[in-house]
Design a protein around this motif. Structure first.
Motif, PDB file in Angstrom:
ATOM      1  N   PHE A 195      15.083  -5.471   6.581  1.00 49.12           N
ATOM      2  CA  PHE A 195      14.119  -6.595   6.128  1.00 49.12           C
ATOM      3  C   PHE A 195      14.320  -6.818   4.631  1.00 49.12           C
ATOM      4  O   PHE A 195      13.828  -7.626   4.235  1.00 49.12           O
TER       5      PHE A 195
ATOM      6  N   VAL B 125       9.028   1.268  25.625  1.00 49.19           N
ATOM      7  CA  VAL B 125       8.346   0.369  24.790  1.00 49.19           C
ATOM      8  C   VAL B 125       9.065  -0.838  24.640  1.00 49.19           C
ATOM      9  O   VAL B 125      10.322  -0.456  24.012  1.00 49.19           O
TER      10      VAL B 125
ATOM     11  N   VAL C  67      15.415   4.382  18.758  1.00 47.44           N
ATOM     12  CA  VAL C  67      14.395   3.498  19.388  1.00 47.44           C
ATOM     13  C   VAL C  67      15.015   2.150  19.851  1.00 47.44           C
ATOM     14  O   VAL C  67      14.078   1.146  19.997  1.00 47.44           O
TER      15      VAL C  67
ATOM     16  N   PHE D 204       7.698   3.604   6.608  1.00 51.11           N
ATOM     17  CA  PHE D 204       8.818   4.484   6.708  1.00 51.11           C
ATOM     18  C   PHE D 204       8.551   5.584   5.869  1.00 51.11           C
ATOM     19  O   PHE D 204       9.011   6.889   5.980  1.00 51.11           O
TER      20      PHE D 204
ATOM     21  N   ARG E   2       1.202  15.834  15.447  1.00 53.00           N
ATOM     22  CA  ARG E   2       1.510  14.323  15.149  1.00 53.00           C
ATOM     23  C   ARG E   2       0.835  14.001  13.983  1.00 53.00           C
ATOM     24  O   ARG E   2       0.083  12.794  13.697  1.00 53.00           O
TER      25      ARG E   2
ATOM     26  N   GLY F 114      10.442  -7.692  18.400  1.00 53.26           N
ATOM     27  CA  GLY F 114      11.507  -8.414  19.196  1.00 53.26           C
ATOM     28  C   GLY F 114      11.860  -8.015  20.274  1.00 53.26           C
ATOM     29  O   GLY F 114      12.502  -8.645  21.094  1.00 53.26           O
TER      30      GLY F 114
ATOM     31  N   PRO G 144       5.407 -12.345  14.658  1.00 54.91           N
ATOM     32  CA  PRO G 144       6.407 -12.418  15.679  1.00 54.91           C
ATOM     33  C   PRO G 144       7.372 -13.497  15.048  1.00 54.91           C
ATOM     34  O   PRO G 144       7.185 -14.749  14.822  1.00 54.91           O
ATOM     35  N   GLY G 145       8.808 -13.448  14.807  1.00 53.70           N
ATOM     36  CA  GLY G 145       9.480 -14.055  14.356  1.00 53.70           C
ATOM     37  C   GLY G 145      10.836 -14.635  15.201  1.00 53.70           C
ATOM     38  O   GLY G 145      11.560 -15.382  14.801  1.00 53.70           O
TER      39      GLY G 145
ATOM     40  N   PHE H 142       7.733 -16.484   9.111  1.00 55.31           N
ATOM     41  CA  PHE H 142       8.033 -14.902   9.208  1.00 55.31           C
ATOM     42  C   PHE H 142       8.604 -14.552   8.179  1.00 55.31           C
ATOM     43  O   PHE H 142       8.611 -13.334   7.262  1.00 55.31           O
TER      44      PHE H 142
ATOM     45  N   ALA I  28      13.542  -3.054  10.946  1.00 53.57           N
ATOM     46  CA  ALA I  28      12.777  -3.244   9.995  1.00 53.57           C
ATOM     47  C   ALA I  28      13.448  -2.785   8.680  1.00 53.57           C
ATOM     48  O   ALA I  28      13.126  -3.154   7.566  1.00 53.57           O
TER      49      ALA I  28
ATOM     50  N   GLY J 160      11.845  -3.303  18.520  1.00 52.37           N
ATOM     51  CA  GLY J 160      11.426  -4.592  17.691  1.00 52.37           C
ATOM     52  C   GLY J 160      12.767  -4.538  16.596  1.00 52.37           C
ATOM     53  O   GLY J 160      13.648  -4.009  16.675  1.00 52.37           O
ATOM     54  N   ALA J 161      12.617  -5.641  15.907  1.00 57.63           N
ATOM     55  CA  ALA J 161      13.579  -5.905  14.789  1.00 57.63           C
ATOM     56  C   ALA J 161      13.874  -4.669  13.905  1.00 57.63           C
ATOM     57  O   ALA J 161      12.900  -3.897  13.818  1.00 57.63           O
TER      58      ALA J 161
HETATM   59  N1  T1G Z   1      12.922  -0.548  12.514  1.00 56.45           N
HETATM   60  C1  T1G Z   1      13.700   0.524  12.093  1.00 56.45           C
HETATM   61  N2  T1G Z   1      13.578   1.689  12.326  1.00 56.45           N
HETATM   62  C2  T1G Z   1      12.385   1.903  13.182  1.00 56.45           C
HETATM   63  C3  T1G Z   1      11.679   0.973  13.819  1.00 56.45           C
HETATM   64  C4  T1G Z   1      12.113  -0.242  13.647  1.00 56.45           C
HETATM   65  N3  T1G Z   1      11.284  -1.373  14.224  1.00 56.45           N
HETATM   66  N4  T1G Z   1      10.804   1.667  14.871  1.00 56.45           N
HETATM   67  C5  T1G Z   1      11.045   2.791  14.570  1.00 56.45           C
HETATM   68  N5  T1G Z   1      12.025   2.990  13.616  1.00 56.45           N
HETATM   69  C6  T1G Z   1      12.678   4.498  13.102  1.00 56.45           C
HETATM   70  C7  T1G Z   1      11.678   5.213  12.596  1.00 56.45           C
HETATM   71  O1  T1G Z   1      11.689   4.916  11.222  1.00 56.45           O
HETATM   72  C8  T1G Z   1      12.116   6.699  12.828  1.00 56.45           C
HETATM   73  O2  T1G Z   1      13.075   6.898  12.135  1.00 56.45           O
HETATM   74  C9  T1G Z   1      12.579   6.445  14.283  1.00 56.45           C
HETATM   75  O3  T1G Z   1      12.844   5.094  14.549  1.00 56.45           O
HETATM   76  C10 T1G Z   1      11.818   7.110  15.220  1.00 56.45           C
HETATM   77  O4  T1G Z   1      10.408   6.330  15.130  1.00 56.45           O
HETATM   78  C11 T1G Z   1      11.557 -10.265  15.069  1.00 56.45           C
HETATM   79  C12 T1G Z   1      10.055  -9.131  13.213  1.00 56.45           C
HETATM   80  C13 T1G Z   1       8.976   2.690  18.678  1.00 56.45           C
HETATM   81  C14 T1G Z   1       6.408   3.388  19.147  1.00 56.45           C
HETATM   82  O5  T1G Z   1       6.543  -2.340  14.617  1.00 56.45           O
HETATM   83  O6  T1G Z   1       6.062   1.544  16.677  1.00 56.45           O
HETATM   84  O7  T1G Z   1      10.400  -6.901  15.686  1.00 56.45           O
HETATM   85  O8  T1G Z   1      12.367   9.105  10.780  1.00 56.45           O
HETATM   86  O9  T1G Z   1       9.019   8.468  14.505  1.00 56.45           O
HETATM   87  O10 T1G Z   1       6.967   8.482  17.386  1.00 56.45           O
HETATM   88  O11 T1G Z   1       9.551 -10.852  15.911  1.00 56.45           O
HETATM   89  O12 T1G Z   1       8.894   3.785  16.087  1.00 56.45           O
HETATM   90  O13 T1G Z   1      13.900   9.077  12.797  1.00 56.45           O
HETATM   91  O14 T1G Z   1      14.768   8.139  10.556  1.00 56.45           O
HETATM   92  O15 T1G Z   1       7.883   6.347  15.220  1.00 56.45           O
HETATM   93  O16 T1G Z   1       8.726   7.739  19.448  1.00 56.45           O
HETATM   94  C15 T1G Z   1       8.080  -4.708  15.095  1.00 56.45           C
HETATM   95  C16 T1G Z   1       7.787   0.393  15.145  1.00 56.45           C
HETATM   96  C17 T1G Z   1       9.199  -4.948  14.322  1.00 56.45           C
HETATM   97  C18 T1G Z   1       7.431  -1.125  15.874  1.00 56.45           C
HETATM   98  C19 T1G Z   1       8.429   5.151  18.522  1.00 56.45           C
HETATM   99  N6  T1G Z   1       8.212  -3.220  16.016  1.00 56.45           N
HETATM  100  N7  T1G Z   1       8.024   1.465  15.857  1.00 56.45           N
HETATM  101  O17 T1G Z   1       7.607   5.931  17.917  1.00 56.45           O
HETATM  102  O18 T1G Z   1       9.133   7.369  16.690  1.00 56.45           O
HETATM  103  S1  T1G Z   1       9.135  -6.280  13.455  1.00 56.45           S
HETATM  104  C20 T1G Z   1       7.289  -2.250  15.355  1.00 56.45           C
HETATM  105  C21 T1G Z   1       7.049   1.986  16.394  1.00 56.45           C
HETATM  106  C22 T1G Z   1       9.795  -7.333  14.675  1.00 56.45           C
HETATM  107  C23 T1G Z   1      10.463  -9.564  15.461  1.00 56.45           C
HETATM  108  C24 T1G Z   1       9.714  -8.825  14.538  1.00 56.45           C
HETATM  109  C25 T1G Z   1       7.592   3.496  16.802  1.00 56.45           C
HETATM  110  C26 T1G Z   1       7.926   3.482  18.418  1.00 56.45           C
HETATM  111  P1  T1G Z   1      13.600   8.490  11.668  1.00 56.45           P
HETATM  112  P2  T1G Z   1       9.061   7.041  15.320  1.00 56.45           P
HETATM  113  P3  T1G Z   1       8.054   7.537  17.935  1.00 56.45           P
END
Ligand code: T1G
Length: 684
Positions: free
Chosen positions: A65, A95, A21, A265, A455, A99, A129-130, A248, A62, A59-60
């Motif tokens: 983290f 999407v 992703v 997770f 799902r 980040g 948001p950081g 953050f 996680a 995004g970042a």
């Molecule tokens: N970090 C690490 N791993 C992630 C991840 C993330 N942000 N998003 C998804 N994964 C992994 C997930 O664990 C899974 O791993 C695989 O990708 C598929 O995910 C700096 C601080 C993007 C809509 O909150 O909403 O940015 O099980 O099953 O259904 O300001 O993933 O395959 O090993 O969910 O198609 C903010 C979180 C972070 C978005 C895709 N971002 N992700 O959905 O796949 S903080 C989020 C989602 C940040 C900044 C701040 C969804 C998706 P595995 P999935 P999906």
């Protein structure tokens, strides 16, 4: 993989490449920063940044983290992009979250594909948001939209983002569109950080704080986000950015962010166990028996994922009723825009309802969702067995009943498993997959495959009364009734548990589902109940008084207008009466004591569930409690929360309670082992 780059016609193409992703890890940040220098050294006219695959960037990362932050830090990378003399254009192919959206906002322009979405969901992970999101977003979309997006955490589709001025255009080919942007026009675009920030609107901030307090009580991140936005409005951008990052980082290492990351997770790790080697049956046509609320919800959930569904009911009237319920679900989703008109029509075309079991012939899976009675379920399974191919899998949606006892009416008991959906079945994510003593691996693999398509969050459960969730719920309610009997009221108990983080307490929740369900279960358990276990008779008195809950206008509360609940002194008096008859000297329980007892009761029961092998792991208990029973997500789940208390402290408190009632409070050997080995509860 991290960041790919190439030059064509003096235009730089940068592609974020970190499957699945495009999470922004250290390598991606490094690659983006190097791309800024690369573009400037080559004196490019523009850089077009996009994501490889279906996502721009999620995004970042996680997963980073829990570790110390590694340079380059994302805010610095984005400042380099925003301040570069080579303008960047974000070609948002999918999407762009967290980040990912912040990368796009540091670009001079943003062009999205129609399938793209942008969002700042950080609060759902307990952070904010950081990387400039609280500062750049208000400058682009205005204060009101920025506050809603950041505190709500919900994404915006491409067209809504265009209307909100978050992006400049929607185009089927955003990369080509970015290439075609007029150079002069691009040259006139002001770097985002230099745009004027909107004026402070005190009333708007106050209203937002009220909304957050109502919708996300006790959660810290949304409040911190509001403060960062407010403080960033009329300050030097870079000073404000420093404070945003500090906020953050502080949240990221805090208990709520750790709990929410655990949930995130944990839910994604909920897959078929690696030991399950069998292949699932291919599913196209699924039979559902029973078209009540649950059966209709299950049928619609299946239709919505393109299965053909045959729903079996007992007679014409029941078939008609079931069909209406399914039709209402299709219409409701269509009206809310969750499915298109064409999808609604396709659902109807795939649906067939009948009172003839022969109509189910050809189905490779059948889900029994009939009345919660063993004889009824055995009859349904026997009739299904007669009309389905021998290879077809049978399942029951029973909430409590013993599927081993059900299976022994079948010629081949290995075909049967439990698929315990939660109402409303087309919305609730949790699915308990119940493994009977004869259940085959093929059946289980098919259950997991179905969960993935729907799902849902699958959790494997062994056979016991109530499996995992309802067994915990029964203990939770027993502890509540005991507190009520010995010195409290339903409303004091409910208030205490709402303060813990539940949306509603156990009594208000039972008024919703109906007191008669638990009553039927208590009668079913009469024959096997431990005679030495204290029995609280108040709930039985409620049934005698006809107080079944909302559906009868009165349960633990009265509902004079059918909506608002009011406390009922008659109910409170029942405890006084029953305590008198039982010779109980009632005591006053504080809210803290109520919470302590009810949560410890669940933790101890969960420990027994794990000790008996009914659940596979503490994380599975967390999945069930958060996704099926309203345990506050920002506490991570029952066992993640238990870890914050520590096994030793839990055991010590339980041993004290055990002196009060050695049967109900018998300390689980599982907890004793954790305490003795000083092991982490959550890692079991
Ligand atoms: N970090 C690490 N791993 C992630 C991840 C993330 N942000 N998003 C998804 N994964 C992994 C997930 O664990 C899974 O791993 C695989 O990708 C598929 O995910 C700096 C601080 C993007 C809509 O909150 O909403 O940015 O099980 O099953 O259904 O300001 O993933 O395959 O090993 O969910 O198609 C903010 C979180 C972070 C978005 C895709 N971002 N992700 O959905 O796949 S903080 C989020 C989602 C940040 C900044 C701040 C969804 C998706 P595995 P999935 P999906």
């Amino acid at each position: 993989m991290s960041v790919l780059r190439r030059i064509e016609d003096n235009v730089g193409y940068v592609e974020i490449d970190n499957p699945p992703v495009n999470a922004i890890n250290q390598a991606v940040r490094q690659g983006l920063l190097e791309a800024v220098d690369w573009a400037e050294a080559a004196m490019l006219t523009r850089v077009i940044v996009t994501g490889k695959g279906r996502t721009f960037a999620a995004g970042a990362d996680a997963k980073e983290f829990d570790a110390a932050p590694m340079e380059p830090h994302l805010p610095d990378v984005l400042n380099a992009i925003d301040e570069s003399f080579v303008p960047w254009i974000a070609a948002i192919n999918g999407v762009a979250l967290g980040g990912g959206a912040e990368i796009a906002m540091a670009c001079r322009m943003r062009i999205a594909s129609p399938q793209a979405a942008l969002g700042l969901p950080e609060v759902t992970l307990g952070v904010i948001p950081g990387a400039g999101g609280t500062l750049r977003l208000p400058r682009l979309v205005g204060l009101e939209t920025a506050l809603a997006l950041i505190t709500g955490g919900k994404p915006m589709n491409a067209h809504a983002a265009l209307d909100a001025h978050w992006i400049h255009a929607v185009d089927d080919d955003p990369i080509e569109a970015a290439y075609m942007v007029n150079t002069e026009e691009l040259g006139c675009m002001v770097p985002t950080w230099e745009l004027p920030s909107p004026a402070i609107d005190t009333e708007l901030f106050e209203a937002t704080e009220k909304t957050v307090a109502r919708k996300m009580p006790q959660q810290v991140a949304p409040i911190v986000a509001i403060n960062c936005i407010r403080e960033g409005l009329n300050r030097d951008f870079h000073d404000a950015l420093t404070d945003e990052r500090a906020a953050f980082l502080s949240l990221k290492s805090g208990p709520q962010a750790k709990a929410l990351r655990h949930c995130f997770f944990n839910e994604r790790a909920a897959k078929a166990p690696a030991s399950l080697s069998a292949a699932p049956l291919p599913l196209e046509h699924i039979a559902v028996v029973g078209g009540g609320t649950m059966g209709a919800g299950i049928a619609y959930a299946l239709l919505n994922k393109h299965y053909a569904v045959t729903l079996i009911e007992t007679d014409d009237a029941a078939v008609k009723g079931a069909t209406e319920r399914v039709e209402n679900l299709i219409n409701a989703s269509n009206t809310r825009g969750l499915i298109t008109d064409a999808e609604a029509i396709a659902c109807r075309q795939r649906f067939n309802a009948s009172d003839e079991y022969t109509q189910a012939a050809g189905a490779s899976l059948a889900i029994e969702a009939a009345f919660e009675d063993m004889a009824v379920k055995r009859d349904v399974l026997t009739q299904l067995e007669a009309v389905l191919d021998d290879s077809a899998i049978l399942s029951t949606n029973t909430s409590y009943l013993n599927i081993n006892e059900m299976a022994d009416c079948l010629k081949d008991p290995s075909r049967l498993m439990g698929l315990h959906f939660f109402a409303p079945a087309h919305i609730m994510k949790l699915l308990e997959i119940v493994r009977g003593e004869h259940t085959s691996d093929t059946a289980l693999a098919t259950g997991y495959a179905l969960a993935k398509t729907l799902r849902k969050i699958p959790v494997l459960a062994g056979v016991c009364d109530g499996f995992i969730g309802n067994r915990l719920l029964a203990r939770y309610r027993e502890a509540a009734d005991t507190v009520f009997m010995d010195g409290s009221t339903p409303w004091e108990v409910d208030e205490a548990m709402v303060e813990f983080g539940y949306a509603m307490g156990p009594y208000e929740a039972q008024d919703l589902s109906g007191l008669d369900i638990a009553f039927a279960n208590r009668r079913r358990q009469d024959a096997t109940r431990d005679p030495n276990r204290r029995y609280i008779p108040i709930a039985d008195r409620m049934i005698e008084l006809g107080k079944l809950g909302r559906k009868t206008g009165a349960g633990w509360y009265r509902y004079p207008d059918g909506k608002n609940k009011i406390e009922d002194p008659i109910v409170a008096d029942l405890a006084l009466e029953e305590a008198h008859f039982a010779g109980v000297t009632r005591t006053e329980y504080s809210a803290d004591e109520i919470r302590r007892r009810l949560v410890l009761a669940m933790i101890n029961e969960a420990a027994d569930i794990l000790d008996e092998g009914i659940a596979q792991s503490a994380s599975d208990i967390d999945l069930v409690t958060v996704n099926g029973y309203g345990f506050p997500r920002w506490r991570g789940g029952l066992m993640h929360y238990a870890d914050s208390l520590g096994a030793e402290a839990i055991v010590s408190q339980l041993q004290q309670l055990e002196t009060e009632d050695p049967v109900a409070w018998k300390v689980s050997p599982w907890l004793l082992r954790c305490a003795e080995s000083d092991a982490s509860i959550a890692d079991q």
